[in-house]
Design a protein around this motif. Structure first.
Motif, short mmCIF file in Angstrom:
data_model
loop_
_atom_site.label_atom_id
_atom_site.label_comp_id
_atom_site.label_asym_id
_atom_site.label_seq_id
_atom_site.Cartn_x
_atom_site.Cartn_y
_atom_site.Cartn_z
N ARG A 177 -1.39 10.11 5.98
CA ARG A 177 -1.26 8.70 6.36
C ARG A 177 -0.25 8.04 5.43
NH1 ARG A 177 -7.03 6.20 5.88
NH2 ARG A 177 -6.83 7.31 3.90
N LEU A 178 0.52 7.11 5.98
CA LEU A 178 1.48 6.36 5.18
C LEU A 178 1.11 4.88 5.28
CD1 LEU A 178 4.00 6.23 3.43
CD2 LEU A 178 5.38 6.25 5.52
N GLN A 179 0.77 4.28 4.16
CA GLN A 179 0.39 2.88 4.11
C GLN A 179 1.50 2.08 3.43
OE1 GLN A 179 -2.22 2.65 5.77
NE2 GLN A 179 -3.81 4.10 5.21
N ILE A 180 1.80 0.91 3.97
CA ILE A 180 2.87 0.07 3.45
C ILE A 180 2.30 -1.30 3.10
CG2 ILE A 180 5.20 -0.82 3.87
CD1 ILE A 180 5.42 1.21 6.15
N ILE A 181 2.61 -1.77 1.90
CA ILE A 181 2.07 -3.04 1.40
C ILE A 181 3.21 -3.96 1.02
CG2 ILE A 181 0.64 -4.14 -0.36
CD1 ILE A 181 -0.89 -1.51 -0.62
N GLY A 182 3.16 -5.18 1.49
CA GLY A 182 4.15 -6.19 1.12
C GLY A 182 3.58 -7.58 1.30
N PHE A 183 3.77 -8.43 0.30
CA PHE A 183 3.24 -9.79 0.34
C PHE A 183 4.39 -10.80 0.41
CE2 PHE A 183 0.13 -7.27 -2.06
CZ PHE A 183 -1.01 -7.49 -1.30
N ARG A 184 4.09 -11.96 0.96
CA ARG A 184 5.04 -13.08 1.02
C ARG A 184 6.38 -12.64 1.62
NH1 ARG A 184 6.65 -15.83 -2.87
NH2 ARG A 184 6.22 -17.85 -1.94
N LEU A 191 6.94 -4.64 7.41
CA LEU A 191 6.88 -4.51 8.88
C LEU A 191 8.08 -3.72 9.41
CD1 LEU A 191 5.73 -8.09 9.99
CD2 LEU A 191 4.38 -5.98 10.05
N HIS A 192 9.25 -3.98 8.83
CA HIS A 192 10.44 -3.30 9.32
C HIS A 192 10.39 -1.79 9.00
CE1 HIS A 192 14.50 -2.87 10.74
NE2 HIS A 192 14.91 -2.36 9.59
N LEU A 193 9.94 -1.44 7.80
CA LEU A 193 9.82 -0.03 7.46
C LEU A 193 8.81 0.65 8.38
CD1 LEU A 193 10.43 2.41 5.69
CD2 LEU A 193 8.68 1.61 4.09
N ARG A 194 7.70 -0.01 8.65
CA ARG A 194 6.72 0.58 9.57
C ARG A 194 7.32 0.80 10.95
NH1 ARG A 194 3.18 -1.26 13.56
NH2 ARG A 194 1.32 0.05 13.82
N GLN A 195 8.08 -0.19 11.45
CA GLN A 195 8.68 -0.07 12.78
C GLN A 195 9.63 1.11 12.86
OE1 GLN A 195 12.03 -0.73 13.84
NE2 GLN A 195 11.53 -0.44 16.01
N GLN A 196 10.39 1.33 11.78
CA GLN A 196 11.31 2.46 11.75
C GLN A 196 10.55 3.79 11.72
OE1 GLN A 196 14.94 1.97 11.75
NE2 GLN A 196 14.01 0.08 12.47
N LEU A 197 9.53 3.87 10.87
CA LEU A 197 8.83 5.14 10.68
C LEU A 197 7.93 5.49 11.85
CD1 LEU A 197 7.94 5.02 6.87
CD2 LEU A 197 9.90 6.08 8.02
N LEU A 198 7.45 4.48 12.61
CA LEU A 198 6.62 4.77 13.77
C LEU A 198 7.39 5.56 14.83
CD1 LEU A 198 4.44 1.61 14.49
CD2 LEU A 198 3.66 3.91 13.92
N VAL A 228 3.74 2.85 0.14
CA VAL A 228 4.98 2.17 -0.23
C VAL A 228 4.64 0.72 -0.51
CG1 VAL A 228 7.32 1.53 0.46
CG2 VAL A 228 6.34 3.72 1.22
N VAL A 229 4.94 0.24 -1.71
CA VAL A 229 4.64 -1.14 -2.10
C VAL A 229 5.95 -1.88 -2.34
CG1 VAL A 229 3.43 -2.65 -3.71
CG2 VAL A 229 2.53 -0.36 -3.21
N PHE A 230 6.14 -2.98 -1.61
CA PHE A 230 7.27 -3.87 -1.86
C PHE A 230 6.80 -4.97 -2.80
CE2 PHE A 230 8.41 -1.95 2.20
CZ PHE A 230 9.75 -1.65 2.00
N ALA A 231 7.40 -5.06 -3.98
CA ALA A 231 6.95 -6.02 -5.00
C ALA A 231 8.14 -6.86 -5.45
CB ALA A 231 6.34 -5.27 -6.19
#
Length: 327
Positions: A177-184, A191-198, A228-231
């Motif tokens: 599983r690949l989980q992506i986290i990004g705030f603000r 969302l964009h990385l998820r859309q590409q990887l899906l 993947v965490v966007f900080a």
């Protein structure tokens, strides 16, 4: 909106004796005589402390009507050129606004600063922390914007070259599983990385889901997971604690951040730096989107057979459900 208190106590720069004069060189009203006792000093100190949390823009706008005409001339110039404040010193500001250097110094003391340099340092730190600093665009703004974007892209490419892409790609490809986290502001990146990887693989999610807590999601992370965490700067207060926790978790972690994140927790092996610098009021995320594009492309190339198969399934499903139009 109540105005912040203004310190009228500071004498002109060239009036060190504290005595009043009949006429100021700028033609402004003379400072009144006053006996500074302990109680007055304490009151002034309290007033200064009350303004320390305010930005230069807030201090100028709240105090504008109470300033002298020449001080207002400086204030209006600063409100229109805040993104250029770091380029000036007190003498240049005096020349650009056609007032005396003493008036420049007195204005900043009235606003609660020790001197012009303190105000300039505050403006620099605000912009570097991601606070939008608005200013009137210059004639060459578009050209400067383009040149800065190019610098960001070159720096982003250099950051990718420093990443151990072989190890990262292998870990992401093997993850169940690949989980992506990004705030603000980082949430659209997630969302964009998820859309590409899906389009390449299954089991890709953005955490947390709307209205849900993050702990319930990350508590089940294991060795077969990747995160993947966007900080990016102006991060939520709890993000540092989350990164510490992920550094100790058994999952693979890729941290994408800008240079303002100086401390990387132990255990996070993959770190990708992304420049956000901009000549405008707002941070630029063009380089981050480019990095996402390259990262997704690398994952596709690492598994062309599986990636192409998933792309065909997605494309066929689009056709069956008729979700997309022509073009």
């Amino acid at each position: 909106m109540p105005r912040a208190p203004i310190d009228h106590s500071a004498p002109p720069e060239d009036d060190v004796s504290g005595e009043s004069r009949a006429v100021h060189p700028d033609g402004e009203a003379p400072a009144p005589d006053a006996t500074v006792n302990l109680a007055t000093s304490l009151a002034r100190h309290t007033a200064r402390q009350g303004t320390r949390s305010l930005s230069l823009h807030q201090r100028l706008t709240r105090s504008l009507e109470e300033l002298t005409p020449n001080e207002q001339r400086i204030a209006r110039f600063l409100l229109a050129h805040q993104d250029e404040l770091a380029l000036y010193n007190a003498a240049e500001l005096s020349r650009l606004t056609d007032v005396s250097k003493a008036t420049v110094s007195r204005l900043f003391r009235r606003l609660g600063y020790q001197d012009f340099r303190e105000a300039r340092d505050q403006a620099r730190s605000l912009r570097q922390s991601g606070v939008p600093v608005a200013a009137a665009p210059t004639a060459d703004h578009h050209q400067r914007h383009y040149e800065q974007e190019c610098r960001n892209l070159r720096q982003a490419l250099a950051a990718l070259d420093m990443l151990d892409m072989e190890a990262l790609s292998s870990a992401l490809a093997k993850a169940e599983r690949l989980q992506i986290i990004g705030f603000r502001n980082a949430y659209p990146l997630a969302l964009h990385l998820r859309q590409q990887l899906l389009q390449l693989r299954a089991q890709v999610a953005v955490l947390p889901q709307p209205g849900q807590s993050l702990s319930e999601e990350v508590a089940r992370l294991g060795a077969d997971d990747a995160v993947v965490v966007f900080a990016m700067r102006r991060r939520p207060q709890g993000l540092a604690r989350l990164l510490e926790w992920l550094g100790q978790a058994p999952c693979t972690v890729l941290l994408v951040c800008d240079d303002s994140l100086s401390t990387i927790p132990a255990g996070i092996e993959h770190v990708l730096r992304c420049p956000l610098d901009s000549v405008s009021a707002f941070d630029s995320y063009a380089a981050a989107m480019s990095q996402i594009n390259l990262l997704a492309t690398r994952l596709l190339h690492d598994d062309l057979v599986g990636g192409r198969s998933q792309i065909r399934r997605v494309t066929d499903t689009f056709d069956v459900l008729e979700e997309l139009g022509d073009g």
